[in-house]
Scaffold this motif. Structure first.
Motif, PDB file in Angstrom:
ATOM      1  N   UNK B 272      42.920  74.855  60.358  1.00  7.56           N
ATOM      2  CA  UNK B 272      44.120  75.709  60.311  1.00  7.56           C
ATOM      3  C   UNK B 272      44.837  75.536  58.970  1.00  7.56           C
ATOM      4  N   UNK B 273      45.040  74.283  58.563  1.00  5.50           N
ATOM      5  CA  UNK B 273      45.741  74.024  57.302  1.00  5.50           C
ATOM      6  C   UNK B 273      44.928  74.511  56.106  1.00  5.50           C
ATOM      7  N   UNK B 274      43.622  74.280  56.143  1.00  9.83           N
ATOM      8  CA  UNK B 274      42.786  74.711  55.010  1.00  9.83           C
ATOM      9  C   UNK B 274      42.749  76.230  54.911  1.00  9.83           C
ATOM     10  N   UNK B 275      42.770  76.903  56.058  1.00 14.18           N
ATOM     11  CA  UNK B 275      42.740  78.372  56.021  1.00 14.18           C
ATOM     12  C   UNK B 275      44.020  78.932  55.403  1.00 14.18           C
ATOM     13  N   UNK B 276      45.059  78.077  55.291  1.00 15.98           N
ATOM     14  CA  UNK B 276      46.301  78.507  54.637  1.00 15.98           C
ATOM     15  C   UNK B 276      46.338  78.085  53.171  1.00 15.98           C
TER      16      UNK B 276
END
Lengths: 257, 322
Positions: B272-276
């Protein structure tokens, strides 16, 4: 322009065991367009969104994906984000202990750094976050909480739209954004998405139901079944599906899958 | 002054149930086994009636190469008094710091005790803590264990008065070949008291962590609330954790729970964080820091809390290459 050509992908379901889910999917979405993908359960809709965003365990075995000429398949998730990909999650992940403000700051500056832009200072960041959250009617209280922790279903989806607004992607995937939302919350989220529509940005809206497409009007509707696009049409195709169900279009075998 | 050489055959071995994961004799090695113990260094903090001070007392123990130290800390808070004590451990070289800590809280006394154990990575650190609490006394102990080749933090609490509250929390940050052991015995002797154990560990490289926590509720200790939680994140394939949570309950009207988890960072929040747009290292840092901070948040004093968070942050940055 988003160009997906003859995409084949499989999912690791256990150590060393892979299951083919996407089986030759071809799709072109021009800048500024909104495409919807509809399809029965198990057609590969969520898999497609994870494959495009670059999640581990989702392996592309053939085909290509290009966004404005950039080969996305070569990139890891954060590099895809920098290239302009944004996935609005069907189930936004709760992250205890990580404050919304800290999260947004890290995301914005990390993207700016990757794109070779100057990082925003504290004041610039505050303005950006406050401005966008006000536009979307998001309370300041929500910004002080941990990411998605204790958020209602509606708040979680609104939070996804807020991130979309702040990170300014070129290509947005909305993975069943309508799931778990009542009509009012769906309108709020759809309004948010509509306000972000512009010529330089395209959308892929993944949904089971036609209802969301009443609010987010698609230019093109595709039907996905068994890992392939089986039919493409205008907005009226969604209405036809709503009326007749998937069975008639994709054949009863695929519906069972 | 040197004391007589200790009888090392009396040291605990892996055959002792409470020491089954921590091999003290082996870690001591020949050089420290032969070092003569120094006379105990003694510090007494005593608050009697009417003595009120908001200022935190600091106790600093520094280890020296080749020495067998015996620090002794005694804290006595008379009825209705309060204190904040910060204990810092550091040093250089190979030494054995064999600490004894005694804490006596009379009725209604309040103690905040913060301990930062950052002894030299060649050293041995053992600390036997005894806490006795009378009615309505409150204690909030936080311990940061990040130093020593081998450390063992033993806390034995006897809640002898009703209405008392004992909060124990800690963070273990271990790397290389470090071994860190937190062992707790919480004895609820009197009724209506509350205890809480909250421990978070991050293990990297070939580090080995141990958490043994026992809540013992005596027959008379009705209406006891006893909680225990120990969570560990393993950052490497080679690190390992042994946990042994125990409840021993003889009263029939109590609320007790315990839980432990050990595992790698969850893949979902990481994605989730990497996709941001966050890099993998950044995302890991944010998640691990949040995990550790939740335990540090148990410290009441804001400035000490921030100081400890900063220490943890620096350690994590180094381990995660940020």
């Amino acid at each position: 322009m988003m160009k997906i050509d003859n995409l084949h992908a499989s999912v690791e379901i256990a150590d060393g065991v892979e299951k083919k889910i996407i089986k030759g999917l071809t799709l072109e979405i021009k800048s500024g367009e909104v495409h919807a993908i509809m399809g029965p359960n198990g057609a590969g809709k969520s898999t497609l969104s994870y494959v495009l965003a670059g999640r581990d365990g989702y392996n592309v075995t053939d085909g290509s994906v290009e966004l404005d000429g950039v080969d996305l398949l070569e990139l890891n998730p954060e590099e895809r984000a920098a290239a302009g990909v944004f996935l609005a999650f069907q189930y936004p992940v709760e992250i205890p202990g990580v404050n919304m403000n800290v999260f947004l700051k890290s995301a914005v500056n990390s993207l700016r750094k990757q794109r070779g832009e100057e990082e925003l200072d504290a004041l610039g960041m505050l303005k950006l976050i406050k401005g966008k959250s006000k536009e979307l009617g998001i309370s300041e209280d929500m910004m002080c909480r941990a990411v998605n922790v204790g958020f209602s279903g509606g708040e979680k989806k609104r939070n996804e739209v807020l991130q979309m607004a702040i990170l300014e992607p070129k290509f947005c995937i909305l993975d069943e954004t309508d799931s778990g939302l009542d009509i009012d919350a769906m309108k709020v989220v759809a309004d948010g998405v509509n306000s972000l529509r512009n010529e330089g940005r395209s959308f892929l809206v993944i949904t089971h139901y036609q209802r969301l497409l009443d609010y987010i009007k698609p230019d093109v509707v595709h039907v996905l079944a068994d890992g392939k696009i089986v039919k493409t049409g205008g907005a009226e195709l969604a209405l036809e599906l709503e009326e007749k169900g998937y069975g008639e279009i994709v054949g009863s075998d695929e519906e069972a899958a | 002054m040197s004391l007589r050489v200790l009888d090392y055959s009396a040291l605990p071995t892996l055959k002792d149930e409470q020491w089954r994961f921590t091999d003290l004799q082996r870690a001591l090695g020949d050089s420290l086994l032969n070092a003569s113990p120094q006379a105990p260094d003694q510090v007494l903090i005593h608050k009697s009636h009417g003595q009120m001070s908001d200022k935190a007392e600091e106790v600093v123990w520094i280890g020296e190469n080749g020495v067998h130290h015996q620090p002794r800390l005694k804290i006595v808070l008379e009825e209705g008094t309060q204190a904040t004590v910060i204990e810092r451990h550091s040093g250089e070289g190979a030494y054995w710091k064999n600490c004894g800590t005694e804490i006596v809280l009379r009725a209604n006394a309040r103690l905040n005790h913060i301990r930062v154990q950052n002894d030299s990575v060649e050293s041995m650190h053992t600390d036997m803590v005894h806490i006795t609490m009378e009615s309505d006394a409150r204690i909030n102990c936080f311990s940061m264990n990040m130093g020593a080749k081998l450390s063992r933090h033993d806390i034995h609490t006897a809640i002898n008065g009703s209405g008392a509250e004992c909060m124990l929390s800690g963070v273990n940050l271990l790397k290389g070949k470090q071994h860190g052991d937190s062992t707790i015995l919480m004895e609820h002797v009197a009724p209506n008291s509350v205890s809480n154990q909250f421990y978070r560990s991050i293990l990297d490289d070939q580090a080995h962590g141990v958490f043994q926590g026992k809540v013992h509720v005596h027959r008379e200790a009705q209406k006891t609330d006893g909680y225990q939680l120990a969570n560990t994140i393993l950052l490497s394939q080679g690190s390992r954790m042994n946990t042994k949570p125990e409840l021993e309950i003889y009263a029939d009207d109590v609320k007790c729970s315990h839980g432990t988890t050990t595992g790698q960072l969850d893949e979902e929040p990481l994605f989730y964080l990497r996709s941001r747009g966050l890099s993998e290292a950044q995302a890991r840092m944010l998640l691990v820091q949040a995990f550790v901070d939740e335990a540090i948040d148990k410290i009441k004093d804001g400035s000490i809390r921030n100081q400890i968070k900063e220490i943890a942050k620096q350690w994590l940055k180094e381990q995660l290459n940020i």
